[in-house]
Write an enzyme that holds these catalytic residues in place. Structure first.
Site, mmCIF file in Angstrom:
data_model
loop_
_atom_site.group_PDB
_atom_site.id
_atom_site.type_symbol
_atom_site.label_atom_id
_atom_site.label_comp_id
_atom_site.label_asym_id
_atom_site.label_seq_id
_atom_site.Cartn_x
_atom_site.Cartn_y
_atom_site.Cartn_z
ATOM 1 N N GLU A 1 13.318 22.046 32.241
ATOM 2 C CA GLU A 1 14.388 22.949 32.624
ATOM 3 C C GLU A 1 15.616 22.625 31.769
ATOM 4 O OE1 GLU A 1 15.556 25.898 33.356
ATOM 5 O OE2 GLU A 1 14.162 25.800 35.048
ATOM 6 N N CYS B 1 10.490 29.042 35.992
ATOM 7 C CA CYS B 1 9.727 28.000 35.313
ATOM 8 C C CYS B 1 9.229 28.614 34.013
ATOM 9 C CB CYS B 1 8.559 27.533 36.171
ATOM 10 S SG CYS B 1 7.497 26.309 35.343
#
Length: 222
Positions: free
Chosen positions: A104, A2
């Site tokens: 992402e 992340c």
């Protein structure tokens, strides 16, 4: 992993969602939070929940060089209970890191396409985080890392890892100040459901640069 996320909510929404009474000093919505920046976090000091900011990128209390933080923005939930850097923090320095989505990058023939990913059933959520205090002389740093896990079925086509998003009912367990055996916490993490209802859409390459912080970062790409 992340590496970017957002926190688009009002101060009142956050105080209400997490039943907090204190003002959040320095609060503002964020649209492209990057490692090395401050993130909104909640801990429990044994008497009450406290909200404030931690620098994203863990600098353990024993570190000789604070630059280590740039290598420790994430911790693998599957092995954190085995690692010296995270084991003690799992026992008693757990925090909630407040967000409403994360970014992402999905690989394709045309390069990497950034996507914004959020929950379908609620706006705000919390990443499972660990924090620590580093000090040397008069200098102090309060830093954190975000735990990650293998991607669920929704995320698999996008990336093979994802942040640990705590179910609402498990947030209190996570920040409960009780010291816990790291193996117990590891078991807790491994048994969290992997079926979060997620939504995703393409966003602009603006998010590729941490210098870009405007709301356009998270708007759908037409």
């Amino acid at each position: 992993m992340c590496g970017r996320f957002t926190m688009d909510a009002s101060e009142l929404e956050i105080l209400k969602e997490y039943e907090l009474n204190d003002e959040i000093i320095g609060f503002q919505p964020r649209y492209n939070i990057a490692p090395g920046q401050n993130v909104l976090a909640i801990i429990h000091d044994g008497k009450k929940k406290r909200v404030g900011f931690l620098k994203w990128g863990l600098v353990p209390s024993w570190a000789k060089d604070t630059k280590i933080g740039y290598k420790m923005i994430n911790a693998r939930s599957e092995t954190a209970h085995e690692k010296p850097s995270f084991k003690k923090l799992l026992a008693k320095k757990r925090c909630l890191i407040v967000a409403d989505s994360f970014y992402e990058w999905q690989k394709s023939e045309n390069g990497k396409q950034p996507k914004r990913i959020s929950l379908k059933d609620r706006k705000l959520f919390a990443f499972a985080g660990l924090w620590d205090k580093w000090e040397q002389g008069e200098e102090q740093l309060f830093t954190c890392t975000i735990l990650t896990k293998s991607a669920n079925k929704f995320m698999e086509p996008i990336h093979d890892r994802m942040p640990v998003i705590l179910p609402k009912k498990e947030e209190e367990y996570w920040i409960n100040p009780q010291t816990r055996d790291p193996d117990e916490v590891g078991q807790f993490l491994s048994h969290l459901p992997s079926s979060e209802l997620l939504d995703a859409y393409n966003v602009s390459s603006l998010v590729n640069s941490a210098k870009n912080e405007q709301r356009e970062c998270m708007e759908p790409l037409l």
